[in-house]
Design a protein around this motif. Structure first.
Motif, PDB file in Angstrom:
ATOM      1  N   THR A   9       0.826  -1.205   0.000  1.00 12.75           N
ATOM      2  CA  THR A   9       0.000   0.000   0.000  1.00 12.75           C
ATOM      3  C   THR A   9       0.862   1.257   0.000  1.00 12.75           C
ATOM      4  O   THR A   9       0.585   2.223  -0.719  1.00 12.75           O
ATOM      5  CB  THR A   9      -0.926   0.011   1.233  1.00 12.75           C
ATOM      6  N   ARG A  10       1.919   1.253   0.813  1.00 14.44           N
ATOM      7  CA  ARG A  10       2.806   2.425   0.855  1.00 14.44           C
ATOM      8  C   ARG A  10       3.496   2.638  -0.483  1.00 14.44           C
ATOM      9  O   ARG A  10       3.706   3.771  -0.904  1.00 14.44           O
ATOM     10  CB  ARG A  10       3.845   2.249   1.966  1.00 14.44           C
ATOM     11  N   ARG A  11       3.855   1.553  -1.146  1.00 18.58           N
ATOM     12  CA  ARG A  11       4.519   1.708  -2.444  1.00 18.58           C
ATOM     13  C   ARG A  11       3.570   2.242  -3.503  1.00 18.58           C
ATOM     14  O   ARG A  11       3.945   3.057  -4.351  1.00 18.58           O
ATOM     15  CB  ARG A  11       5.101   0.368  -2.878  1.00 18.58           C
ATOM     16  N   TRP A  12       2.327   1.779  -3.468  1.00 17.39           N
ATOM     17  CA  TRP A  12       1.345   2.259  -4.435  1.00 17.39           C
ATOM     18  C   TRP A  12       1.054   3.734  -4.234  1.00 17.39           C
ATOM     19  O   TRP A  12       0.806   4.468  -5.188  1.00 17.39           O
ATOM     20  CB  TRP A  12       0.053   1.464  -4.323  1.00 17.39           C
ATOM     21  N   ARG A  13       1.080   4.187  -2.991  1.00 15.60           N
ATOM     22  CA  ARG A  13       0.704   5.563  -2.693  1.00 15.60           C
ATOM     23  C   ARG A  13       1.908   6.490  -2.602  1.00 15.60           C
ATOM     24  O   ARG A  13       1.750   7.654  -2.259  1.00 15.60           O
ATOM     25  CB  ARG A  13      -0.066   5.615  -1.363  1.00 15.60           C
ATOM     26  N   ARG A  14       3.106   5.994  -2.849  1.00 13.81           N
ATOM     27  CA  ARG A  14       4.295   6.820  -2.698  1.00 13.81           C
ATOM     28  C   ARG A  14       4.260   7.968  -3.694  1.00 13.81           C
ATOM     29  O   ARG A  14       4.160   7.743  -4.899  1.00 13.81           O
ATOM     30  CB  ARG A  14       5.554   5.973  -2.917  1.00 13.81           C
ATOM     31  N   PRO A  15       4.326   9.205  -3.237  1.00  9.14           N
ATOM     32  CA  PRO A  15       4.270  10.353  -4.160  1.00  9.14           C
ATOM     33  C   PRO A  15       5.565  10.477  -4.953  1.00  9.14           C
ATOM     34  O   PRO A  15       6.622   9.978  -4.557  1.00  9.14           O
ATOM     35  CB  PRO A  15       4.078  11.551  -3.221  1.00  9.14           C
ATOM     36  N   SER A  16       5.479  11.151  -6.096  1.00 14.71           N
ATOM     37  CA  SER A  16       6.653  11.330  -6.947  1.00 14.71           C
ATOM     38  C   SER A  16       7.640  12.318  -6.343  1.00 14.71           C
ATOM     39  O   SER A  16       8.839  12.210  -6.540  1.00 14.71           O
ATOM     40  CB  SER A  16       6.229  11.823  -8.337  1.00 14.71           C
ATOM     41  N   GLY A  17       7.153  13.285  -5.602  1.00 11.37           N
ATOM     42  CA  GLY A  17       8.019  14.276  -4.977  1.00 11.37           C
ATOM     43  C   GLY A  17       8.021  14.127  -3.480  1.00 11.37           C
ATOM     44  O   GLY A  17       7.434  13.205  -2.924  1.00 11.37           O
ATOM     45  N   PRO A  18       8.698  15.053  -2.781  1.00 15.46           N
ATOM     46  CA  PRO A  18       8.722  14.981  -1.313  1.00 15.46           C
ATOM     47  C   PRO A  18       7.330  15.196  -0.739  1.00 15.46           C
ATOM     48  O   PRO A  18       6.537  15.982  -1.250  1.00 15.46           O
ATOM     49  CB  PRO A  18       9.687  16.101  -0.911  1.00 15.46           C
ATOM     50  N   GLU A  19       7.037  14.473   0.327  1.00 16.22           N
ATOM     51  CA  GLU A  19       5.715  14.562   0.951  1.00 16.22           C
ATOM     52  C   GLU A  19       5.577  15.891   1.672  1.00 16.22           C
ATOM     53  O   GLU A  19       6.472  16.288   2.436  1.00 16.22           O
ATOM     54  CB  GLU A  19       5.548  13.416   1.951  1.00 16.22           C
ATOM     55  N   PRO A  20       4.486  16.642   1.421  1.00 19.70           N
ATOM     56  CA  PRO A  20       4.315  17.930   2.106  1.00 19.70           C
ATOM     57  C   PRO A  20       4.151  17.735   3.603  1.00 19.70           C
ATOM     58  O   PRO A  20       3.623  16.729   4.062  1.00 19.70           O
ATOM     59  CB  PRO A  20       3.034  18.496   1.473  1.00 19.70           C
ATOM     60  N   VAL A  21       4.627  18.712   4.348  1.00 22.92           N
ATOM     61  CA  VAL A  21       4.552  18.647   5.797  1.00 22.92           C
ATOM     62  C   VAL A  21       3.288  19.336   6.264  1.00 22.92           C
ATOM     63  O   VAL A  21       3.012  20.480   5.898  1.00 22.92           O
ATOM     64  CB  VAL A  21       5.801  19.313   6.432  1.00 22.92           C
ATOM     65  N   ASP A  22       2.510  18.643   7.082  1.00 23.14           N
ATOM     66  CA  ASP A  22       1.292  19.201   7.646  1.00 23.14           C
ATOM     67  C   ASP A  22       1.628  19.755   9.023  1.00 23.14           C
ATOM     68  O   ASP A  22       1.870  19.002   9.975  1.00 23.14           O
ATOM     69  CB  ASP A  22       0.223  18.106   7.752  1.00 23.14           C
ATOM     70  N   VAL A  23       1.689  21.079   9.137  1.00 18.84           N
ATOM     71  CA  VAL A  23       2.074  21.693  10.410  1.00 18.84           C
ATOM     72  C   VAL A  23       1.017  21.508  11.470  1.00 18.84           C
ATOM     73  O   VAL A  23       1.287  21.673  12.660  1.00 18.84           O
ATOM     74  CB  VAL A  23       2.363  23.198  10.198  1.00 18.84           C
TER      75      VAL A  23
END
Length: 312
Positions: free
Chosen positions: A278-292
């Protein structure tokens, strides 16, 4: 064997041991699933293994005296759990070392005791690997009553157990008696282990305590949901495992554990958020945005909780 044939055997008076074995397996799986959630969150799987070995002297004494194996194991396990909690207060020796000392000592004592009984070799195999035959009616009632007591204590002390599992020092600052909560949790683990011995066996009982809770931990970030999923996974493993064992003439304890392990592996691969695939399927192409606005992970939890409360 088809499911219909299995159900027919359950209703067969000549196979009266089979429904009793199923009832004990399901009840013990449910109790182990609930208690195992605290064990997994706290990272104390070793204490489960120690307790499984510590109950052996009590079982051996009960066997020699022809008493209740469940009661004998419970007494020995509770005494050992108290000794571990007391000796572990000396911080010069770490808790895992104390557990190791009592684990080996108690198991050795059980072997010496049971070796004095005639025909102990066959009985030793039954204790180590479990057996679905010869379960007396009184043990069915003892397991049911003990399970209700364990679940009642869990319900009454749930918030305190969660606090201690997440942060022991903060719990002390809040005025909680960490020492006595440790003792109660050790006793609950002991009782959960003891009522599972007859179907799972001494060697494999740790899996029933840990594996369903670990699988549930992969499937959810919410402790309340985890404590519902774990007994469901454990109970399902018991039913499916007993069916497969009866159908293919395999050891019941080992079959139940293998079913639980298979469920854990499936959860590890395809869990909705934390599964490997599941993590591999959902891995984004760029860096994951940080939710403050996302809260930091709680101590003792492997992943950050949802913004909604994780503990009910």
């Amino acid at each position: 064997m088809s499911i219909t044939e299995f159900l027919t055997d359950l209703l067969n008076p000549d196979l009266a041991f089979l429904p009793k074995a199923l009832a004990i397996a399901v009840m013990s799986s449910i109790v182990c699933g609930v208690v195992g959630c605290y064990v997994v969150l706290r990272g104390m799987a070793f204490i489960g293994d120690a307790v499984a070995h510590a109950v052996f002297p009590g079982i051996a004494v009960a066997f020699v005296l022809q008493g209740s194996l469940v009661l004998g194991g419970a007494v020995a396990g509770v005494v050992t759990a108290l000794l571990i909690a007391i000796f572990a207060q000396n911080r010069r020796i770490k808790e895992d070392s104390i557990i190791g000392v009592f684990l080996v000592g108690a198991f050795a004592l059980g072997i010496v005791i049971i070796s004095q009984a005639p025909g102990y070799a066959g009985s030793l195999q039954q204790f180590l690997f479990g057996s679905i035959t010869g379960i007396p009616d009184r043990d069915l009632y003892v397991v049911g009553g003990t399970g209700l007591v364990v679940l009642g204590l869990v319900l009454a002390l749930h918030k305190e157990f969660v606090a201690v599992c997440l942060d022991r020092e903060m719990s002390r600052a809040m005025g909680l008696s960490v020492f006595w909560l440790d003792i109660v949790l050790y006793v609950l683990v002991t009782l959960a282990v003891v009522i599972s011995l007859q179907t799972i066996g001494n060697i494999l009982v740790l899996a029933l305590l840990i594996t369903p809770a670990a699988a549930a931990r992969l499937l959810t970030d919410r402790l309340g949901v985890m404590m519902l999923l774990a007994p469901v996974i454990g109970g399902t493993s018991a039913v499916v495992g007993l069916y497969l064992s009866w159908s293919y003439d395999t050891p019941v304890g080992g079959t139940i554990v293998l079913v639980a392990t298979a469920i854990f592996l499936v959860a590890w691969l395809v869990a909705p958020r934390h599964g490997l695939l599941t993590r591999r399927w959902r891995r984004p192409s760029g860096p994951e945005p940080v939710d403050v606005n996302r809260p930091a992970p709680l101590p003792g939890l492997a992943h950050p909780p949802d913004p909604s409360p994780a503990v009910r």
